[in-house]
Design an enzyme around this catalytic site. Structure first.
Site, PDB file in Angstrom:
ATOM      1  N   ASP A 143      -0.385   5.151   1.033  1.00 54.26           N
ATOM      2  CA  ASP A 143      -0.605   6.163   2.226  1.00 54.26           C
ATOM      3  C   ASP A 143      -0.675   5.475   3.339  1.00 54.26           C
ATOM      4  O   ASP A 143      -1.496   4.471   3.585  1.00 54.26           O
ATOM      5  CB  ASP A 143      -1.965   6.742   1.778  1.00 54.26           C
ATOM      6  CG  ASP A 143      -1.874   7.565   0.384  1.00 54.26           C
ATOM      7  OD1 ASP A 143      -1.401   8.831   0.500  1.00 54.26           O
ATOM      8  OD2 ASP A 143      -2.348   7.178  -0.534  1.00 54.26           O
ATOM      9  N   ASP A 187      -1.183  -0.767   5.978  1.00 56.61           N
ATOM     10  CA  ASP A 187      -1.376  -0.198   7.261  1.00 56.61           C
ATOM     11  C   ASP A 187      -2.793  -0.235   7.950  1.00 56.61           C
ATOM     12  O   ASP A 187      -3.026   0.281   8.995  1.00 56.61           O
ATOM     13  CB  ASP A 187      -0.723   1.093   7.206  1.00 56.61           C
ATOM     14  CG  ASP A 187      -1.799   2.151   6.523  1.00 56.61           C
ATOM     15  OD1 ASP A 187      -2.284   2.947   7.098  1.00 56.61           O
ATOM     16  OD2 ASP A 187      -1.814   2.009   5.316  1.00 56.61           O
ATOM     17  N   ASP A 195       0.916  -1.254  -0.074  1.00 56.31           N
ATOM     18  CA  ASP A 195      -0.015   0.024   0.121  1.00 56.31           C
ATOM     19  C   ASP A 195       0.865   1.285   0.119  1.00 56.31           C
ATOM     20  O   ASP A 195       2.120   1.068   0.139  1.00 56.31           O
ATOM     21  CB  ASP A 195      -0.917   0.101   1.285  1.00 56.31           C
ATOM     22  CG  ASP A 195      -1.760   1.166   1.337  1.00 56.31           C
ATOM     23  OD1 ASP A 195      -2.434   1.581   0.503  1.00 56.31           O
ATOM     24  OD2 ASP A 195      -1.607   1.726   2.532  1.00 56.31           O
TER      25      ASP A 195
END
Length: 216
Positions: free
Chosen positions: A10, A166, A8
């Protein structure tokens, strides 16, 4: 070929929330609405720009019919200013270098639109690491649908993959794709770590190459 490692963006490789905050607050200013503080913007992140704008509009009681217009406004501002306040998380570059040197194909699977994602990777000199970049507008589907993640590692020419992210969205994507998931605990998650699907948890990218070898 070795197992692909797909990331990922961001909240995983980059702390981009300040630039996202600037973009959505630019939109709010144009519609004479109050700006958002950083924690509120972080709570909006995770399902792509259209969903972020939808959440912001709901908070400010902006009529739904303006959604397409305001989404485009935010995209235009962010596309022009994708890496002004954004920072890499510590040890990201060294971790990517170590994984690449060990022969792992690397990719990006993000809900951020593909063009800003590529601009940010280039701004930080990370574009050379990634053989595939799939954004939130690259396919009809976006995360947590597993299709973008499958597409990313297939573009890398592999059939095995570990996903690194995250958030709850990333965890659900990996789970639905049937893949191992390494959770970076210092990103933008909203749920306690122990309640999020994961195969491994880390809070420093210096740990990631060792974690990946244990998962492989």
């Amino acid at each position: 070929m070795k197992t692909a490692i797909v990331f990922d963006l961001d909240g995983t490789l980059i702390d981009s929330a300040p630039d996202i905050q600037a973009a959505i607050n630019n939109v709010m200013r144009d519609v004479a609405a109050d700006p958002f503080d950083l924690p509120t913007v972080v709570s909006f992140i995770g399902n792509g720009v259209p969903k972020l704008v939808e959440r912001a509009m709901q908070k400010r009681a902006i009529p739904e019919y303006r959604h397409a217009e305001l989404t485009q406004m935010m995209l235009e501002f962010y596309d022009a200013n994708p890496a002004t306040l954004t920072r890499l998380y510590p040890n990201v570059q060294n971790a990517l270098l170590a994984l690449k040197q060990r022969g792992h194909p690397l990719g990006i699977c993000t809900n951020k639109p593909e063009e800003p994602a590529r601009k940010i990777l280039s701004a930080f000199g990370l574009d050379e690491f990634f053989g595939a970049v799939v954004g939130g507008d690259s396919l009809p589907q976006r995360k947590p649908d597993p299709a973008p993640l499958h597409d990313t590692y297939q573009k890398l020419g592999t059939t095995s993959c570990i996903y690194v992210g995250d958030s709850e969205v990333d965890a659900e994507t990996a789970q639905r794709a049937g893949l191992s998931f390494a959770l970076f605990s210092k990103g933008y998650r909203k749920t306690p770590v122990e309640k999020i699907y994961n195969t491994s948890v880390f809070d420093d990218f210096a740990e990631l190459p060792i974690i990946i070898e244990t998962l492989v």
